[in-house]
Design a protein around this motif. Structure first.
Motif, PDB file in Angstrom:
ATOM      1  N   GLU A 158      56.832 -12.108  20.708  1.00 28.50           N
ATOM      2  CA  GLU A 158      57.464 -11.513  19.523  1.00 28.50           C
ATOM      3  C   GLU A 158      57.768 -10.034  19.741  1.00 28.50           C
ATOM      4  O   GLU A 158      58.316  -9.367  18.878  1.00 28.50           O
ATOM      5  CB  GLU A 158      56.545 -11.676  18.300  1.00 28.50           C
ATOM      6  CG  GLU A 158      56.385 -13.117  17.857  1.00 28.50           C
ATOM      7  CD  GLU A 158      55.445 -13.263  16.674  1.00 28.50           C
ATOM      8  OE1 GLU A 158      54.997 -12.192  16.166  1.00 28.50           O
ATOM      9  OE2 GLU A 158      55.156 -14.380  16.257  1.00 28.50           O
ATOM     10  N   ASP A 217      59.311  -6.510  20.897  1.00 31.18           N
ATOM     11  CA  ASP A 217      60.712  -6.084  20.887  1.00 31.18           C
ATOM     12  C   ASP A 217      61.104  -5.353  22.167  1.00 31.18           C
ATOM     13  O   ASP A 217      62.134  -4.666  22.221  1.00 31.18           O
ATOM     14  CB  ASP A 217      60.966  -5.174  19.676  1.00 31.18           C
ATOM     15  CG  ASP A 217      60.070  -3.937  19.695  1.00 31.18           C
ATOM     16  OD1 ASP A 217      60.182  -3.128  18.754  1.00 31.18           O
ATOM     17  OD2 ASP A 217      59.274  -3.780  20.646  1.00 31.18           O
ATOM     18  N   ASP A 253      51.345 -14.592  21.168  1.00 28.26           N
ATOM     19  CA  ASP A 253      51.940 -14.260  19.872  1.00 28.26           C
ATOM     20  C   ASP A 253      52.550 -12.859  19.900  1.00 28.26           C
ATOM     21  O   ASP A 253      53.650 -12.636  19.385  1.00 28.26           O
ATOM     22  CB  ASP A 253      50.884 -14.332  18.766  1.00 28.26           C
ATOM     23  CG  ASP A 253      50.485 -15.766  18.433  1.00 28.26           C
ATOM     24  OD1 ASP A 253      51.220 -16.696  18.827  1.00 28.26           O
ATOM     25  OD2 ASP A 253      49.425 -15.945  17.808  1.00 28.26           O
TER      26      ASP A 253
END
Length: 451
Positions: A444, A446, A440
């Motif tokens: 996700e 960056d 997760d």
């Protein structure tokens, strides 16, 4: 997901085709193993809340005393195992605390294999073995098939092997019975003799069959046995047959809730239970595709292939997979035996978060052979080198600066996620959720810097 090693290798081979468009040993021995863990860390290993463990400790006269470092109470590996025995005694599900193999249950044999060096193969195998001990209290057998003795260095310094092994120390060549006996070109050791080859380490219940220079004799002895072709013996089954003999003589006897008498852990019974059998065997493969290493694969129920994701490394992996598949198909054409019937998987390693090529290779593999690839992988980490300098895992290494501690803790999170992902395939239902949490966050992310 396929449980067939032949099918796994076939699918992985197809996926790969589409995707390709100075060791300080003395310090190691002195420091093995002094690490302790806080009450909160022990609660995490035991998969209970800190509140529950604190309440249990206050209600049990036999709860380990530990020691205080400042205001923090810390515990050793042996004390953690003691806690497990106490908790299992009164639990509705005692196997939650001691995930021991049940009577008549099969024995998982897991090979960490790669044809290429430098893929973090031994690191992955050692961390997985220690993870099983820390988080599940499993009795783990580690077999070192690599003459370089890398995984041996992770465990040397314990009760059974206080110093580095030498030519007088039994190795996998002895265990497999590849040396000639007085009346036969091989030696079928009995179950008790085989068990004596497994040496105690500093990890309770974790025993080691070490490697040294003479482990390279395995290939020579196999070549001799192929030439002599003794009746009733297949050149690829020596290790498998030896493990079967050991297993028949060492079934699980003690149940996890049978270790406490009158509220106190029966230490003699616990010590006996920790060495009466094994719950899993882990083999650290030599980085080569040889007949000796083929014996390790044939003996295994599962294959884990740690692999870096550079272009040349993928090409080497493809050669390894194709070569191993050819060997297995030749064997299966002459003998219908079950090989690699458990979960088999490719584990990407030393992946650079900022390297698009690494991530693209993983993405392509997940697209073309998704059930063969672990979506959780080891990221490249400078922090691990501090522990590796003294051949310690991140689970036992104690950083001496805040900066090192931050890096090691980040790698522990990564290692827990990788090992949890492997657990989810080998023992579905035992996973702790670390892999899902990591995915997760990673997928996700960056694009922050590497560990």
């Amino acid at each position: 997901m396929s449980g067939s090693l032949e099918q796994f290798l076939t699918d992985l081979s197809r996926g790969l085709e589409r995707t390709m468009v100075a060791v300080n040993k003395e310090l190691t021995l002195r420091q093995r193993i002094k690490r302790t863990w806080s009450m909160r860390q022990c609660a995490r290993f035991l998969n209970v809340s800190i509140q529950y463990l604190t309440k249990f400790a206050n209600s049990s006269d036999d709860f380990p005393a530990g020691e205080y470092v400042g205001r923090e109470r810390v515990f050793t590996l042996s004390e953690l195992m003691h806690m497990r025995a106490l908790l299992a005694a009164s639990a509705k599900r005692p196997y939650d605390y001691l995930a021991w193999r049940k009577p008549d249950a099969p024995l998982p044999v897991i090979s960490f294999a790669s044809q290429k060096g430098g893929t973090a193969k031994s690191l992955s195998a050692a961390h997985f073995a220690q993870y099983l001990s820390l988080h599940y209290g499993m009795r783990v057998g580690v077999m070192d098939a690599d003459p370089q003795s890398t995984i041996t260095l992770y465990f040397v310094g314990g009760e059974g092997l206080p110093q580095m092994p030498d030519e007088n120390t039994a190795s996998m060549v002895d265990f497999a019975g590849l040396f000639q006996s007085e009346d036969a070109p091989y030696t079928d050791h009995d179950a008790q003799t085989l068990d004596s080859f497994l040496l105690k380490t500093s990890w309770p219940g974790l025993r080691l069959l070490p490697a040294h220079g003479e482990t390279s004799e395995g290939e020579i002895q196999i070549a001799r046995l192929v030439r002599e072709a003794p009746a009733g013996k297949s050149f690829y089954r020596y290790l498998r047959d030896a493990i079967d003999r050991w297993k028949a003589g060492h079934p699980p006897k003690t149940l996890p809730n049978e270790l406490v008498v009158d509220g106190k852990v029966d230490q003699e019974r616990l010590d006996t239970a920790l060495t009466e059998t094994l719950d899993v065997i882990i083999i650290d493969y030599q980085p080569a595709l040889t007949l000796f290493q083929l014996n390790n694969v044939i003996a295994s129920t599962s294959l884990v292939i740690p692999q870096t994701m550079k272009g040349f490394d993928i090409a080497t992996l493809s050669t390894f997979v194709t070569g191993l598949l050819g060997m297995l198909q030749h064997i299966l054409a002459h003998e219908r035996i079950e090989i690699g019937t458990g979960a088999n998987m490719l584990l990407p390693t030393i992946v650079q978060r900022s390297n698009a090529q690494d991530l693209n290779h993983i993405g392509n593999l997940l697209e073309h052979c998704p059930t063969e690839i672990l979506p959780v992988f080891y990221l490249r980490s400078d922090a691990i080198s501090n522990a590796s300098d003294v051949y310690q895992s991140v689970y036992e290494y104690e950083p001496d600066t805040p900066g090192k501690r931050k890096g090691i803790n980040r790698f522990i999170t990564n290692a827990d996620a990788v090992n949890d992902a492997i657990i989810s395939r080998l023992w579905p239902g035992l996973e702790r959720g670390y892999a899902n949490t990591w995915m997760d966050e990673f997928y996700e992310d960056d694009g922050e810097g590497e560990a």
